[in-house]
Design an enzyme around this catalytic site. Structure first.
Site, mmCIF file in Angstrom:
data_model
loop_
_atom_site.group_PDB
_atom_site.id
_atom_site.type_symbol
_atom_site.label_atom_id
_atom_site.label_comp_id
_atom_site.label_asym_id
_atom_site.label_seq_id
_atom_site.Cartn_x
_atom_site.Cartn_y
_atom_site.Cartn_z
ATOM 1 N N GLU A 36 -138.045 0.736 -18.160
ATOM 2 C CA GLU A 36 -137.274 0.531 -19.379
ATOM 3 C C GLU A 36 -137.667 1.602 -20.396
ATOM 4 O O GLU A 36 -138.850 1.762 -20.714
ATOM 5 C CB GLU A 36 -137.577 -0.881 -19.924
ATOM 6 C CG GLU A 36 -137.106 -1.154 -21.341
ATOM 7 C CD GLU A 36 -135.615 -0.879 -21.564
ATOM 8 O OE1 GLU A 36 -134.795 -1.443 -20.833
ATOM 9 O OE2 GLU A 36 -135.294 -0.074 -22.470
ATOM 10 N N SER A 120 -129.013 -0.414 -27.691
ATOM 11 C CA SER A 120 -130.350 -0.989 -27.941
ATOM 12 C C SER A 120 -131.301 -0.392 -26.915
ATOM 13 O O SER A 120 -130.890 -0.136 -25.779
ATOM 14 C CB SER A 120 -130.365 -2.506 -27.729
ATOM 15 O OG SER A 120 -129.534 -3.163 -28.628
ATOM 16 N N ASN A 122 -135.060 -1.456 -25.624
ATOM 17 C CA ASN A 122 -136.223 -2.351 -25.719
ATOM 18 C C ASN A 122 -136.262 -3.156 -24.432
ATOM 19 O O ASN A 122 -135.252 -3.236 -23.731
ATOM 20 C CB ASN A 122 -136.039 -3.301 -26.903
ATOM 21 C CG ASN A 122 -134.705 -4.030 -26.844
ATOM 22 O OD1 ASN A 122 -133.682 -3.512 -27.304
ATOM 23 N ND2 ASN A 122 -134.702 -5.202 -26.250
ATOM 24 N N MET A 126 -129.868 -5.168 -24.949
ATOM 25 C CA MET A 126 -129.073 -5.950 -25.901
ATOM 26 C C MET A 126 -129.178 -7.447 -25.607
ATOM 27 O O MET A 126 -128.808 -8.274 -26.437
ATOM 28 C CB MET A 126 -127.598 -5.546 -25.824
ATOM 29 C CG MET A 126 -127.266 -4.313 -26.610
ATOM 30 S SD MET A 126 -125.480 -4.143 -26.780
ATOM 31 C CE MET A 126 -125.418 -2.506 -27.502
ATOM 32 N N ALA A 133 -122.242 -15.685 -26.028
ATOM 33 C CA ALA A 133 -120.929 -16.198 -25.626
ATOM 34 C C ALA A 133 -120.638 -15.741 -24.198
ATOM 35 O O ALA A 133 -120.660 -14.552 -23.910
ATOM 36 C CB ALA A 133 -119.842 -15.705 -26.576
ATOM 37 N N HIS A 452 -119.054 -3.893 -26.477
ATOM 38 C CA HIS A 452 -118.643 -4.263 -25.112
ATOM 39 C C HIS A 452 -117.878 -3.089 -24.523
ATOM 40 O O HIS A 452 -116.666 -2.999 -24.678
ATOM 41 C CB HIS A 452 -117.714 -5.481 -25.138
ATOM 42 C CG HIS A 452 -118.282 -6.694 -25.801
ATOM 43 N ND1 HIS A 452 -117.483 -7.725 -26.275
ATOM 44 C CD2 HIS A 452 -119.555 -7.056 -26.062
ATOM 45 C CE1 HIS A 452 -118.249 -8.659 -26.805
ATOM 46 N NE2 HIS A 452 -119.515 -8.287 -26.700
ATOM 47 N N ASN A 485 -121.851 -3.638 -17.998
ATOM 48 C CA ASN A 485 -120.466 -3.862 -18.429
ATOM 49 C C ASN A 485 -119.539 -2.752 -17.933
ATOM 50 O O ASN A 485 -118.342 -2.960 -17.770
ATOM 51 C CB ASN A 485 -120.383 -3.941 -19.957
ATOM 52 C CG ASN A 485 -121.191 -5.101 -20.504
ATOM 53 O OD1 ASN A 485 -121.416 -6.086 -19.807
ATOM 54 N ND2 ASN A 485 -121.643 -4.988 -21.743
ATOM 55 N N THR A 497 -120.583 -10.144 -20.695
ATOM 56 C CA THR A 497 -121.904 -10.251 -20.044
ATOM 57 C C THR A 497 -121.899 -11.173 -18.828
ATOM 58 O O THR A 497 -122.519 -10.863 -17.807
ATOM 59 C CB THR A 497 -122.973 -10.667 -21.062
ATOM 60 O OG1 THR A 497 -122.890 -9.775 -22.165
ATOM 61 C CG2 THR A 497 -124.370 -10.586 -20.474
HETATM 62 P P1 FAD Z 1 -128.392 -3.675 -21.913
HETATM 63 O O1 FAD Z 1 -128.681 -5.068 -22.293
HETATM 64 O O2 FAD Z 1 -127.873 -2.774 -22.964
HETATM 65 O O3 FAD Z 1 -129.725 -3.056 -21.281
HETATM 66 C C1 FAD Z 1 -129.776 -1.718 -20.829
HETATM 67 C C2 FAD Z 1 -131.217 -1.211 -20.970
HETATM 68 O O4 FAD Z 1 -131.332 0.005 -20.220
HETATM 69 C C3 FAD Z 1 -131.611 -0.853 -22.404
HETATM 70 O O5 FAD Z 1 -132.735 -1.609 -22.809
HETATM 71 C C4 FAD Z 1 -131.931 0.634 -22.341
HETATM 72 O O6 FAD Z 1 -133.023 1.024 -23.156
HETATM 73 C C5 FAD Z 1 -132.279 0.836 -20.882
HETATM 74 N N1 FAD Z 1 -132.097 2.238 -20.434
HETATM 75 C C6 FAD Z 1 -131.061 3.072 -20.710
HETATM 76 N N2 FAD Z 1 -131.243 4.257 -20.097
HETATM 77 C C7 FAD Z 1 -132.427 4.182 -19.431
HETATM 78 C C8 FAD Z 1 -133.145 5.097 -18.613
HETATM 79 N N3 FAD Z 1 -132.649 6.321 -18.310
HETATM 80 N N4 FAD Z 1 -134.343 4.708 -18.123
HETATM 81 C C9 FAD Z 1 -134.851 3.459 -18.388
HETATM 82 N N5 FAD Z 1 -134.187 2.555 -19.154
HETATM 83 C C10 FAD Z 1 -132.985 2.907 -19.659
HETATM 84 N N6 FAD Z 1 -122.076 -9.968 -24.923
HETATM 85 C C11 FAD Z 1 -121.431 -11.100 -24.554
HETATM 86 O O7 FAD Z 1 -120.955 -11.197 -23.431
HETATM 87 N N7 FAD Z 1 -121.346 -12.159 -25.401
HETATM 88 C C12 FAD Z 1 -121.843 -12.123 -26.662
HETATM 89 O O8 FAD Z 1 -121.771 -13.107 -27.388
HETATM 90 C C13 FAD Z 1 -122.478 -10.917 -27.091
HETATM 91 N N8 FAD Z 1 -122.979 -10.822 -28.336
HETATM 92 C C14 FAD Z 1 -123.672 -9.711 -28.699
HETATM 93 C C15 FAD Z 1 -124.230 -9.670 -29.975
HETATM 94 C C16 FAD Z 1 -125.041 -8.601 -30.347
HETATM 95 C C17 FAD Z 1 -125.640 -8.569 -31.721
HETATM 96 C C18 FAD Z 1 -125.292 -7.561 -29.413
HETATM 97 C C19 FAD Z 1 -126.211 -6.428 -29.784
HETATM 98 C C20 FAD Z 1 -124.714 -7.578 -28.156
HETATM 99 C C21 FAD Z 1 -123.886 -8.639 -27.784
HETATM 100 N N9 FAD Z 1 -123.290 -8.731 -26.522
HETATM 101 C C22 FAD Z 1 -122.602 -9.854 -26.159
HETATM 102 C C23 FAD Z 1 -123.415 -7.639 -25.529
HETATM 103 C C24 FAD Z 1 -124.517 -7.964 -24.518
HETATM 104 O O9 FAD Z 1 -125.748 -7.986 -25.148
HETATM 105 C C25 FAD Z 1 -124.442 -6.911 -23.421
HETATM 106 O O10 FAD Z 1 -123.202 -7.084 -22.759
HETATM 107 C C26 FAD Z 1 -125.551 -7.041 -22.375
HETATM 108 O O11 FAD Z 1 -126.830 -7.007 -22.948
HETATM 109 C C27 FAD Z 1 -125.407 -5.890 -21.374
HETATM 110 O O12 FAD Z 1 -126.452 -5.982 -20.438
HETATM 111 P P2 FAD Z 1 -126.957 -4.720 -19.623
HETATM 112 O O13 FAD Z 1 -128.150 -5.139 -18.882
HETATM 113 O O14 FAD Z 1 -125.829 -4.162 -18.859
HETATM 114 O O15 FAD Z 1 -127.322 -3.616 -20.730
#
Ligand code: FAD
Length: 515
Positions: A36, A120, A122, A126, A133, A452, A485, A497
């Site tokens: 991460e 984001s 961390n 996100m 939701a 999204h 996504n 999500t």
């Molecule tokens: P992420 O959660 O974005 O995680 C990706 C991670 O990969 C990040 O931590 C990033 O640092 C890491 N990364 C990137 N590049 C590299 C690299 N080269 N090497 C190592 N690590 C890397 N979605 C919904 O469906 N319903 C909701 O109600 C909703 N509300 C939301 C409200 C807020 C305030 C926010 C911020 C988001 C919301 N979302 C919602 C969106 C939801 O959070 C995301 O759809 C979801 O987190 C996506 O998951 P993911 O694992 O694909 O990506």
């Protein structure tokens, strides 16, 4: 000699957590390394920030997630905002807490731009900041490239992993009344599962009534407790800079340790890229893995939001109902869902009730429990185009040392017509429920504000128009899988999500079988 893993998972958000959890359950001896880019910001790892009740601690976790924008100068103001019932919703370009604005290149060649795009970084991505939701896509939103049987089974597993419930606000004031009013208008002719209903939310309601929002930590569960000794390891502040390939297939990953400022390699039998919709294509591009559709077909949910006070005639129904928000982090009093319907309502409706106004109001404004309603309508893009894309600049590096991101995005006339319809529909929802606070018209959020982003690594059956096959494997490779996504191939209107996690289940099941 370099260390070799069965699977290297890149990114620790919900998609990465799904891959790790699913593979580990199916193949308990698999050695998995998750990396991460961002720091560990919560204890335990991957815990949702809304479960941190101490405001300063919560704001600190949000700030630490904001990558290059973690500016401590704003800290006191952010804490004050976190304590205020009026969250001062922004209709402009401010980043949501826990995210930072990408600030892509300014609009050129008549493009609309994607000014509010945000990320984001961390542990938990996100997924520790989201609103939880978790609606499921309906007919017209779902891809037909997976069988209903396979997709429905993956959706069930996604609901289980995310702890999705529709009972989190069963005893909240006025939720049933709101749904009754909306249902009278929208339910006619709909299937039972597509009628107005409580929003499916990713959270556990504990015996005490407290709500525990789901973050990737809850999804990983005992993997985090067992830690390295048991064959699973999570390395924070570690960026995957390149997937190393031999004869077109991955055989390792080049990692950068931010704390020690050093690069090193690990070996991998399988690589999972779950680095969000903009940075998964970034890493594939940096690795020279570039199917024709990579980064293309970018689409998002354009949103319109109105803030309404429920009609005073409903006030009696709220009397005597315990305030639901006591002890909670915010004043949320419930969420309802108007599902997408391709014939009559081509939007996703999210109806959130509050005990106080989320926008500034004058002193005479009187709220009662559940009486302030935020109505958000999301629309899928009508014209999904190859030209709408994320591009990378090999000559300029971003904060994490990766090729800088540029976005090309245009909202077409057809898209605008659909948005105009959404604004009118949001006005209608307001009339059904009460009246707009301050007499305000529905607000249209800037492009990119949905967070999204879909399509940039979409799956499909044609290697020219999709990046992944139907097993979520990058076309032209045997062992590189993607989650996120960006894998969603349709301009579905509902929050992504749950679908993202379901598609990650499809990929993880296939990968685990091969281990
Ligand atoms: P992420 O959660 O974005 O995680 C990706 C991670 O990969 C990040 O931590 C990033 O640092 C890491 N990364 C990137 N590049 C590299 C690299 N080269 N090497 C190592 N690590 C890397 N979605 C919904 O469906 N319903 C909701 O109600 C909703 N509300 C939301 C409200 C807020 C305030 C926010 C911020 C988001 C919301 N979302 C919602 C969106 C939801 O959070 C995301 O759809 C979801 O987190 C996506 O998951 P993911 O694992 O694909 O990506």
């Amino acid at each position: 000699m370099k260390d070799t893993y069965d699977v290297v998972v890149i990114g620790s958000g919900p998609a990465g957590a799904t891959y790790a959890r699913t593979i580990r359950t199916a193949a308990p001896n698999a050695r998995i390394l998750m990396v991460e880019s961002g720091p560990a910001v919560t204890d335990p790892l991957g815990r949702h920030v809304r479960t941190i009740s101490e405001p300063r601690e919560r704001v600190a976790a949000q700030f630490a997630s904001q990558g290059p924008a973690a500016n401590p100068a704003d800290y006191d103001e952010a804490v004050a905002r976190a304590l205020s019932p009026s969250r001062g919703r922004s209709s402009g370009l401010a980043a949501r807490p826990g995210t930072w604005l990408l600030n892509p290149t300014p609009t050129s060649n008549g493009e609309t731009g994607f000014q509010a795009a945000a990320l984001s970084s961390n542990v938990g991505g996100m997924g520790i900041h989201w609103s939880g939701a978790s609606p499921w896509p309906g007919i017209g939103e779902r891809s037909t490239d997976l069988s209903d049987r396979e997709f429905d089974s993956a959706l069930d597993e996604a609901r289980r992993l995310l702890l999705v419930t529709q009972h989190a606000f069963d005893h909240a004031p006025l939720g049933a009344e709101v749904r009754h009013l909306l249902g009278n208008h929208y339910d006619a002719g709909r299937r039972a599962d597509r009628r107005v209903q409580p929003m499916p939310l990713a959270m556990e309601v504990q015996q005490t009534g407290e709500r525990y929002w789901t973050g990737p930590g809850a999804m990983l569960g005992d993997l985090l407790v067992a830690a390295d000794a048991d064959g699973f390891e999570l390395r924070a502040e570690t960026t995957a800079r390149r997937i190393l390939t031999r004869n077109g297939d991955a055989d390792g990953v080049l990692l950068y340790d931010r704390r020690e400022d050093r690069e090193y390699e690990v070996g991998a039998r399988f690589v999972v890229v779950a680095a969000d919709s903009l940075r998964s294509p970034q890493l594939l591009h940096a690795s020279g893995i570039r199917p024709t559709a990579l980064g293309h077909y970018l689409n998002e949910h354009t949103m319109t939001t109105s803030t309404i006070q429920l009609d005073p005639s409903l006030r009696a129904a709220a009397e005597g109902v315990r305030k639901t928000s006591e002890g909670a982090v915010d004043l949320l009093a419930g969420v309802s869902w108007i599902p997408f319907d391709e014939r009559t309502f081509p939007f996703h409706g999210q109806i959130t009730q509050w005990d106080a106004s989320p926008i500034p109001v004058d002193a005479s404004f009187e709220a009662w429990p559940g009486s302030v309603v935020e109505c958000s309508l999301f629309m899928g893009k009508v014209d999904v185009r190859f030209e709408d894309r994320v591009e990378f600049d090999d000559d300029e590096l971003d904060f994490f040392g990766m090729p800088a991101i540029r976005i090309h995005y245009t909202f077409t006339d057809n898209d605008q017509a659909r948005l105009d319809q959404a604004v009118r529909e949001a006005g209608r929802v307001g009339e059904l429920l009460g009246s707009a606070i301050n007499g305000l018209e529905p607000v249209v959020m800037p492009h990119g504000a949905s967070l999204h982003y879909q399509g940039t690594t979409r799956f499909g059956t044609d290697d020219q128009t999709s990046t992944l096959d139907t097993r979520m494997r990058v076309w032209g490779t045997d062992n590189v899988y993607v989650g996120g996504n960006g894998t969603i191939p349709t301009p579905a209107a509902c929050n992504p999500t749950l679908t993202n996690v379901a598609l990650s289940v499809v990929g993880a099941r296939n990968l685990a079988e091969r281990i």
